[in-house]
Design a protein around this motif. Structure first.
Motif: not given
Length: 331
Positions: A246-266
């Motif tokens: 499974a993949v979650m694609a985001v536009t910005y680095i801060d979105q990716a890091m915050q998504g990881a912190a919330r447990g949404q992916g590696v």
């Protein structure tokens, strides 16, 4: 009287031969303003909009300047405006000179006001690293006003009145006087909660295939050396093994890091962002010794017009200390 056509060199480029004897009278400031804007924007129309003039007024300014100098400054094509070698030389000088004048005017107007330092960087770096730290600087230097330009574009510091830049680029693209503050590398990171959901431990990089991953459509200059496939190659994992996860694609680095912190992916986390989040317990690094070097570095650049200002020097030194300090020791 009609102006003679420009003299051209081999290949059609304007030659350096003057069109007429150079006049020795002083150049007016207004044509230089119009020229600087047109040279920076490579458009008479956009220069006119910026200066609140008509396009014909800017064209007349440039024509008058070329007549005074005796040299052609622009190559005018149907859909393109280019600087001649003489124009490029003048543009560099005028940009710096007008920057000095503008900065002096601002200082005179602001006498008695708090000193201001303008710093430019890209959006994710501002939100994840710079802004959280600035409160400490402002407590130590309450009289200094900080303005952050986080539009992500590369600015001309002297021409645009910017004091400090934090710029990410390959080392060969950095200015000669830039200070290299870190070399970028990446490694996977995920939240402790997501790790616990998958048994609390990953035995090998191949186990990452079990996890949803976060991919970035980066807000930085793209490079094929910074994506997941490159890290997997370093880790000895076939990219095909991960094709079905499974993949979650985001536009910005801060979105990716915050998504990881919330447990949404590696997330494939770069420095310096991951260090703070690991130190705070938001993220863990399952394979901290397997890192891919992206070929980019972070540089600190100070405007030549600002180097002697005390407020700029104080922020510069503080930033260097922050880059050198371990995240766990930051307060």
């Amino acid at each position: 009287m009609a102006r003679p056509p420009p003299v051209t060199a081999k290949g059609g480029a304007p030659a350096a031969t003057p069109r007429r004897p150079v006049r020795r009278r002083p150049i007016g400031l207004a044509p230089l303003r119009g020229f600087e804007a047109a040279a920076r924007l490579l458009s008479f129309t956009r220069a006119a909009d910026e200066l609140h003039l008509t396009q014909s007024a800017v064209s007349r300014q440039i024509a008058a300047l070329e007549d005074d100098l005796g040299y052609q400054l622009f190559v005018r094509k149907t859909r393109e405006l280019l600087l001649t070698p003489s124009g490029a030389q003048l543009a560099r000088t005028v940009r710096q000179a007008l920057g000095v004048v503008d900065r002096s005017v601002e200082e005179i107007r602001g006498q008695g006001a708090s000193p201001r330092v303008v710093i430019t960087t890209y959006p994710s770096f501002a939100s994840l690293w710079l802004v959280p730290r600035l409160a400490a600087f402002q407590r130590a230097h309450p009289g200094i006003e900080i303005r952050i330009d986080a539009q992500g574009r590369r600015v001309d510091l002297e021409a645009e009145g910017v004091d400090i830049a934090l710029r990410r680029c390959p080392p060969q693209d950095a200015p000669a006087d830039a200070i290299r503050v870190l070399d970028e590398d990446t490694t996977p990171a995920l939240s402790p909660e997501l790790l616990n959901r998958h048994g609390g431990r990953l035995q090998s990089p191949a186990d990452l295939v079990q996890l949803p991953r976060i991919e970035m459509e980066d807000d930085l200059p793209s490079t094929p050396r910074s994506d997941w496939s490159r890290w997997l190659e370093v880790a000895g994992v076939s990219a095909e093994e991960w094709a079905g996860s499974a993949v979650m694609a985001v536009t910005y680095i801060d979105q990716a890091m915050q998504g990881a912190a919330r447990g949404q992916g590696v997330v494939l986390a770069g420095n310096p962002f991951r260090e703070d989040m690991v130190a705070s317990g938001q993220l863990v690094l399952p394979f901290p010794n397997i890192r891919f070097v992206t070929g980019f570095s972070m540089f600190l650049i100070v405007s030549q017009l600002s180097r002697e200002r005390a407020a700029v020097a104080q922020l510069r030194e503080w930033l260097l200390q922050e880059f050198a300090r371990a995240p766990a020791r930051r307060s």
